[in-house]
Design a protein around this motif. Structure first.
Motif, PDB file in Angstrom:
ATOM      1  N   ASN A   1     -16.605 -26.904  21.627  1.00 31.10           N
ATOM      2  CA  ASN A   1     -15.295 -27.055  22.262  1.00 31.10           C
ATOM      3  C   ASN A   1     -15.337 -26.626  23.730  1.00 31.10           C
ATOM      4  OD1 ASN A   1     -14.242 -27.992  19.845  1.00 31.10           O
ATOM      5  ND2 ASN A   1     -13.440 -25.995  19.237  1.00 31.10           N
ATOM      6  N   ILE A   2     -16.049 -25.545  24.011  1.00 34.94           N
ATOM      7  CA  ILE A   2     -16.163 -25.067  25.393  1.00 34.94           C
ATOM      8  C   ILE A   2     -16.928 -26.082  26.235  1.00 34.94           C
ATOM      9  CG2 ILE A   2     -17.250 -23.318  26.868  1.00 34.94           C
ATOM     10  CD1 ILE A   2     -16.474 -21.265  24.720  1.00 34.94           C
ATOM     11  N   LYS A   3     -18.007 -26.609  25.693  1.00 38.08           N
ATOM     12  CA  LYS A   3     -18.805 -27.605  26.419  1.00 38.08           C
ATOM     13  C   LYS A   3     -17.984 -28.859  26.731  1.00 38.08           C
ATOM     14  CE  LYS A   3     -23.170 -26.220  24.304  1.00 38.08           C
ATOM     15  NZ  LYS A   3     -24.213 -26.626  23.366  1.00 38.08           N
ATOM     16  N   LYS A   4     -16.998 -29.159  25.877  1.00 27.33           N
ATOM     17  CA  LYS A   4     -16.145 -30.332  26.069  1.00 27.33           C
ATOM     18  C   LYS A   4     -14.965 -30.052  27.006  1.00 27.33           C
ATOM     19  CE  LYS A   4     -17.255 -32.282  21.563  1.00 27.33           C
ATOM     20  NZ  LYS A   4     -16.770 -32.545  20.206  1.00 27.33           N
ATOM     21  N   GLY A   5     -14.900 -28.821  27.527  1.00 26.62           N
ATOM     22  CA  GLY A   5     -13.859 -28.500  28.505  1.00 26.62           C
ATOM     23  C   GLY A   5     -12.725 -27.643  28.007  1.00 26.62           C
ATOM     24  N   SER A   6     -12.748 -27.261  26.759  1.00 28.71           N
ATOM     25  CA  SER A   6     -11.716 -26.401  26.195  1.00 28.71           C
ATOM     26  C   SER A   6     -11.835 -24.998  26.782  1.00 28.71           C
ATOM     27  CB  SER A   6     -11.906 -26.343  24.683  1.00 28.71           C
ATOM     28  OG  SER A   6     -10.716 -26.076  24.027  1.00 28.71           O
ATOM     29  N   ILE A   7     -10.723 -24.390  27.108  1.00 30.26           N
ATOM     30  CA  ILE A   7     -10.720 -23.020  27.628  1.00 30.26           C
ATOM     31  C   ILE A   7     -10.564 -22.071  26.443  1.00 30.26           C
ATOM     32  CG2 ILE A   7      -9.525 -21.338  29.075  1.00 30.26           C
ATOM     33  CD1 ILE A   7      -8.688 -23.721  30.848  1.00 30.26           C
TER      34      ILE A   7
END
Length: 151
Positions: A37-43
């Motif tokens: 999720n973080i790699k996909k731009g999620s904070i």
């Protein structure tokens, strides 16, 4: 938050702990898909970052790469400490003598007010005093000693 630094820190710390980022995220309670999720731009939430940092045994600042006290131009210091901790006491003494010799060659001696408390702190303190080339030599020495112990 610099995602690349965060991801790299998680990978490095997981390697030291002998686990994968996915397993660490799941075991910490941050969630199995946390890294994806973080790699996909999620904070990420502060709570989940805290859970992961606690599981990995570091501060949130260290995990995020914000703690400048651990910044080195050489190899990752947690890796060096991990390798050092898995040596015999005799090999640790050899490494310390080697590091101290390199430090003395540079005219850098630890001041009395910075005396290390234990081998880990002493090792990291001496290691930080070395040039990047000397740090690479120490890492090579550690790898050689540990690989001979593992055989």
């Amino acid at each position: 938050m610099n995602v690349d630094i965060f991801v790299q820190n998680v990978k490095t710390l997981c390697k030291l702990k002998g686990t994968t980022p996915t397993s660490a995220c799941e075991a910490s309670g941050a969630g199995r898909n946390f890294m994806d999720n973080i790699k996909k731009g999620s904070i990420p939430s502060v709570a989940k970052v805290q859970m992961l940092s606690s599981y990995l045994g570091v501060t949130v600042s260290q995990l995020l790469g914000e703690d400048a006290s651990d910044i080195s131009q050489g190899p990752a210091q947690p890796y060096l400490v991990y390798r050092y901790n898995h040596m015999t006491q005799e090999d640790q003494a050899k490494v310390m003598a080697f590091v101290e010799g390199l430090s003395l060659d540079q005219g850098k001696i630890i001041p009395d007010n910075q005396q290390a408390i234990g081998h880990d702190e002493e090792f990291v303190s001496l290691y930080r005093q070395l040039t990047p080339d000397q740090q690479a030599l120490v890492l090579a020495q550690l790898r050689g000693i540990v690989s001979s112990v593992d055989k």
